[in-house]
Design a protein around this motif. Structure first.
Motif, PDB file in Angstrom:
ATOM      1  N   CYS A 137       0.834  -1.213   0.000  1.00 49.10           N
ATOM      2  CA  CYS A 137       0.000   0.000   0.000  1.00 49.10           C
ATOM      3  C   CYS A 137       0.866   1.259   0.000  1.00 49.10           C
ATOM      4  O   CYS A 137       0.584   2.212  -0.727  1.00 49.10           O
ATOM      5  CB  CYS A 137      -0.925   0.023   1.213  1.00 49.10           C
ATOM      6  SG  CYS A 137      -2.323  -1.072   1.071  1.00 49.10           S
ATOM      7  N   LEU A 138       1.901   1.250   0.825  1.00 51.64           N
ATOM      8  CA  LEU A 138       2.776   2.426   0.917  1.00 51.64           C
ATOM      9  C   LEU A 138       3.591   2.621  -0.362  1.00 51.64           C
ATOM     10  O   LEU A 138       3.784   3.752  -0.812  1.00 51.64           O
ATOM     11  CB  LEU A 138       3.689   2.306   2.136  1.00 51.64           C
ATOM     12  CG  LEU A 138       2.960   2.448   3.481  1.00 51.64           C
ATOM     13  CD1 LEU A 138       3.833   1.956   4.616  1.00 51.64           C
ATOM     14  CD2 LEU A 138       2.513   3.891   3.694  1.00 51.64           C
ATOM     15  N   LEU A 139       4.061   1.529  -0.960  1.00 53.12           N
ATOM     16  CA  LEU A 139       4.832   1.636  -2.208  1.00 53.12           C
ATOM     17  C   LEU A 139       3.980   2.175  -3.353  1.00 53.12           C
ATOM     18  O   LEU A 139       4.485   2.853  -4.247  1.00 53.12           O
ATOM     19  CB  LEU A 139       5.419   0.277  -2.590  1.00 53.12           C
ATOM     20  CG  LEU A 139       6.605  -0.191  -1.759  1.00 53.12           C
ATOM     21  CD1 LEU A 139       6.940  -1.641  -2.089  1.00 53.12           C
ATOM     22  CD2 LEU A 139       7.814   0.704  -1.994  1.00 53.12           C
ATOM     23  N   ASN A 140       2.690   1.856  -3.326  1.00 56.52           N
ATOM     24  CA  ASN A 140       1.789   2.281  -4.393  1.00 56.52           C
ATOM     25  C   ASN A 140       1.062   3.582  -4.086  1.00 56.52           C
ATOM     26  O   ASN A 140       0.295   4.070  -4.917  1.00 56.52           O
ATOM     27  CB  ASN A 140       0.773   1.178  -4.700  1.00 56.52           C
ATOM     28  CG  ASN A 140       1.441  -0.048  -5.285  1.00 56.52           C
ATOM     29  OD1 ASN A 140       2.339   0.071  -6.109  1.00 56.52           O
ATOM     30  ND2 ASN A 140       1.037  -1.214  -4.840  1.00 56.52           N
ATOM     31  N   HIS A 141       1.271   4.136  -2.902  1.00 52.77           N
ATOM     32  CA  HIS A 141       0.575   5.364  -2.524  1.00 52.77           C
ATOM     33  C   HIS A 141       1.169   6.549  -3.308  1.00 52.77           C
ATOM     34  O   HIS A 141       2.378   6.720  -3.354  1.00 52.77           O
ATOM     35  CB  HIS A 141       0.709   5.597  -1.021  1.00 52.77           C
ATOM     36  CG  HIS A 141      -0.303   6.553  -0.490  1.00 52.77           C
ATOM     37  ND1 HIS A 141      -0.242   7.917  -0.719  1.00 52.77           N
ATOM     38  CD2 HIS A 141      -1.426   6.355   0.233  1.00 52.77           C
ATOM     39  CE1 HIS A 141      -1.268   8.496  -0.152  1.00 52.77           C
ATOM     40  NE2 HIS A 141      -2.006   7.565   0.450  1.00 52.77           N
ATOM     41  N   PRO A 142       0.322   7.358  -3.909  1.00 51.69           N
ATOM     42  CA  PRO A 142       0.834   8.470  -4.734  1.00 51.69           C
ATOM     43  C   PRO A 142       1.600   9.524  -3.937  1.00 51.69           C
ATOM     44  O   PRO A 142       2.422  10.253  -4.512  1.00 51.69           O
ATOM     45  CB  PRO A 142      -0.437   9.067  -5.357  1.00 51.69           C
ATOM     46  CG  PRO A 142      -1.564   8.570  -4.533  1.00 51.69           C
ATOM     47  CD  PRO A 142      -1.134   7.283  -3.919  1.00 51.69           C
ATOM     48  N   ALA A 143       1.379   9.617  -2.655  1.00 53.13           N
ATOM     49  CA  ALA A 143       2.050  10.645  -1.848  1.00 53.13           C
ATOM     50  C   ALA A 143       3.427  10.208  -1.372  1.00 53.13           C
ATOM     51  O   ALA A 143       4.207  11.024  -0.887  1.00 53.13           O
ATOM     52  CB  ALA A 143       1.180  11.012  -0.637  1.00 53.13           C
TER      53      ALA A 143
END
Length: 147
Positions: A137-143
């Motif tokens: 989730c964190l790797l794919n998060h735009p931010a």
């Protein structure tokens, strides 16, 4: 120029810091995740000690929108994993929690009982699975920009 938050590391503390950064993020905030080779030490026992730690994992799951399953808590599972017996420990056979803690203290060797946590929590998914879902989730998060 806006704010820059930099999180260094690849373990649970870094994941928690990233989630907290996402919670506090404003429109002008950039989040950078500086991580090494990706080598991590995996938890040897798929449970986590302490209510505060369990609540932190559940908060992270909520922020990231990850379903970690239902939590079960109880006295320490460590002895059962070490012995690979996976049977109910003697100290769990009392119905009263105070009696269970008393039995635990008398059934274990004194040094062992002082090292073992009283309560642990685990979820339907293992900690390794939960960590991998948080990480994805964190790797794919735009931010979040990983460096």
């Amino acid at each position: 120029m806006g704010k820059r938050l930099v999180v260094i590391g690849d373990g649970w503390a870094a994941l928690a810091a990233l989630v907290q950064a996402l919670e506090k993020q404003t429109a002008d905030t950039e989040i950078f995740w500086v991580a090494g080779s990706g080598g991590r030490v995996l938890a040897s026992v798929p449970s986590i000690e302490g209510e505060k730690a369990a609540l932190a994992v559940e908060r992270m799951a909520k922020v990231l929108g990850v379903d970690i399953g239902s939590r079960s808590s109880g006295l320490s599972y460590l002895r059962e994993f070490r012995n690979k017996s996976f049977r109910e420990p003697v100290w769990l056979k009392g119905a009263d929690p105070n009696e269970q803690i008393q039995r635990r203290s008398t059934e274990l060797w004194r040094a062992e009982s002082s090292l073992m946590p009283v309560a642990e929590s685990r979820w339907s998914k293992s900690l390794v699975e939960i960590e991998e879902e948080f990480r994805a989730c964190l790797l794919n998060h735009p931010a979040v920009q990983r460096r």
